[in-house]
Every structure is written in C-alpha cells, then in structure tokens.
Design a protein around this motif. Sequence first.
Motif, PDB file in Angstrom:
ATOM      1  N   ASN A 139       8.415   3.461  -7.114  1.00 55.96           N
ATOM      2  CA  ASN A 139       9.576   3.820  -6.302  1.00 55.96           C
ATOM      3  C   ASN A 139       9.328   3.518  -4.830  1.00 55.96           C
ATOM      4  O   ASN A 139      10.077   3.969  -3.973  1.00 55.96           O
ATOM      5  N   ASP A 140       8.263   2.759  -4.545  1.00 54.57           N
ATOM      6  CA  ASP A 140       7.901   2.458  -3.172  1.00 54.57           C
ATOM      7  C   ASP A 140       8.724   1.299  -2.623  1.00 54.57           C
ATOM      8  O   ASP A 140       9.050   0.348  -3.344  1.00 54.57           O
ATOM      9  N   ALA A 192       0.824  -1.211   0.000  1.00 53.00           N
ATOM     10  CA  ALA A 192       0.000   0.000   0.000  1.00 53.00           C
ATOM     11  C   ALA A 192       0.856   1.258   0.000  1.00 53.00           C
ATOM     12  O   ALA A 192       2.002   1.250   0.446  1.00 53.00           O
ATOM     13  N   THR A 193       0.291   2.316  -0.495  1.00 49.63           N
ATOM     14  CA  THR A 193       0.903   3.633  -0.437  1.00 49.63           C
ATOM     15  C   THR A 193      -0.032   4.535   0.358  1.00 49.63           C
ATOM     16  O   THR A 193      -1.052   4.985  -0.160  1.00 49.63           O
ATOM     17  N   PRO A 194       0.280   4.790   1.617  1.00 52.42           N
ATOM     18  CA  PRO A 194      -0.633   5.560   2.464  1.00 52.42           C
ATOM     19  C   PRO A 194      -0.548   7.053   2.137  1.00 52.42           C
ATOM     20  O   PRO A 194       0.326   7.486   1.393  1.00 52.42           O
ATOM     21  N   ASP A 243       4.758   2.098   3.248  1.00 48.59           N
ATOM     22  CA  ASP A 243       3.538   2.008   4.048  1.00 48.59           C
ATOM     23  C   ASP A 243       3.892   2.016   5.536  1.00 48.59           C
ATOM     24  O   ASP A 243       4.012   0.970   6.181  1.00 48.59           O
ATOM     25  N   TYR A 244       4.055   3.219   6.062  1.00 46.94           N
ATOM     26  CA  TYR A 244       4.433   3.342   7.467  1.00 46.94           C
ATOM     27  C   TYR A 244       3.365   2.802   8.398  1.00 46.94           C
ATOM     28  O   TYR A 244       3.639   2.479   9.556  1.00 46.94           O
ATOM     29  N   THR A 245       2.121   2.663   7.919  1.00 49.63           N
ATOM     30  CA  THR A 245       1.059   2.128   8.773  1.00 49.63           C
ATOM     31  C   THR A 245       1.237   0.638   9.033  1.00 49.63           C
ATOM     32  O   THR A 245       0.593   0.086   9.929  1.00 49.63           O
TER      33      THR A 245
END
Length: 284
Positions: free
Chosen positions: A274-275, A84-86, A182-184
């Motif tokens: 780039n994630d 995911a990308t939050p 995804d820091y979450t």
Amino acid sequence: MRSSPRRLPALLLGTALVTTVLGAGTIASATTTAQSDRDATAAASAAHTGHAMAVSTQASGDDPDGDGYIPAVPQVTGVTPSTATPPSRYFHEFQANCSVTHTAPDDPIVYPGQPGKSHDHTFMGNTSTDANSTTASLTGGATTCKAPADASGYWMPSLYNGDRKILPIGPQTIYYKAGVTDYTSVRPFPKGLRFVVGNPMQSADEFRHHRGFVEGWECGDSYFNVDFPATCPNRPDVQLNIRFQAPSCWDGKYLDTPDHKSHMAYPVVKPGTNDNMCPADHPV
C-alpha cells in the motif's frame, strides 16, 4: 462556460507559482473555505465564464520564446524513485496559511501577459500576482501568508452564488506533504515551479475519479460530495469547504510545460504493498 445547477462547481482548477523554497515538500493539497449558504447548490448556477486548458503560446518573462517549456536550471537527473519504507513518523508536512489578496480575470500561468483573458480568479499569498507575474516579480514581494518569506502565489476560480462573488474566509490552508511513503527521499521543490491542477471542463464523474479528489465538497456533516451539498446549516461556525490534492512527483526537467501539467505526476502504488512511490518518468 455557464454552469447549470447540477454542473461542476467553480473551484476545480487550482494553480500555484512557487517562488521560494520553504522546505522538503511539494504542494499536496489545499483546503478552501467559503461562507456557507442555506442553499449552497444555488452557487453552482453561476460559475463564471471559463476556458478549456489551452496550450500557452504567449511569451513571458519566464518563457521568452513562448513555447511553453521552462527548463529547470539545473535539471535533476539520475534519480531512481525510492521503494523504501522508513520508520513510522507522525507528521511529514508543513502548512502555508495564506489569506485572500484580491480577485481578477488573470492567470499568469495559462494566459501570461494577457490581463482580463481568464475567468475570474481568487488570489492568495503574494499580493502582486497578476497576468504579468513572473518568478522574478514575485520574489521578495509582500505576502498574506503567515510565513513572511513565502512569496508564492496561489489562485483558484472564484466562487459565485448567482452574480454574487463568495470570498473565502480567513487564511486558506495549503498543505505541503511528502506524498510518497519514503519521506526521507523527498527533495525541496525548485524555485519557479508552476502547475495547474484540475480542469474546469471536466464532468462530475471525471471530478469524482480525479486523483486530486480527497473529500470533495463538504459542509457540516455532509462530505464526499461531487456537487455542492444540497443544504448547508445556516450557522456561523459552518462553512462550505473543498479539498483538492495536487501531484507530488516532478520530472526533474521542466518548471512548466505547455499543458502546465505534464511535468507533474501523482504517486503510484508499489506492487504488492500500500506504499506510494513516484513513477519512473517523474522520479523526483
């Protein structure tokens, strides 16, 4: 290992024994600051006698059978790395600012219970860290970290200029960052986690292409150096620094492994983006 002036500097091996859960994050990087010298390259000529990363076969309080594997209890299983990308946020980190406590030829990760066996290390954080340190012995111990509940120990090979030991100035900064986009999905690291970053025997090319290489050695306006900067301004406001990034992903199974590295991994790039995300074999 005796380094020549063009060999690698002494601060390529970083170690940490994390004994307290401070929050949701993993050790991401450390910035080390040493007193500058007009000819900083001279410091590389006397790196202290070192060692290759040996497999630990010595029993310790945390590893009674001495096989090098310390299982996490409980293990973290069933995790799928997040793709995911939050929503964007400015900060996803906290810092541990810890002053130097002492130096000693000890390493409780690589040479547990064997005082004097290692090359010389500069210790930060927990004031009691020595060759016999365990998670239990560090827990609740005194610390030079600004967070009084942080009982973690951090250490790195001591820096020498000739035969003179150069100690870092003031609190050193250990950044705890998400590491993944995804820091979450970030979880608190487990109590007792330990690992080694880098290799004192690596070549200059291996150092430059190591995943932990961030800005290399820097001094004044000179940075991204694989070796010590050839010159460094002789001013009190200028210091010699190195930044080195640790892996952010954990296998969820072991607090330590025989090579002190295999249970940790760097993030990988999600295809077509780039994630960053954790690899499948180190999903936490």
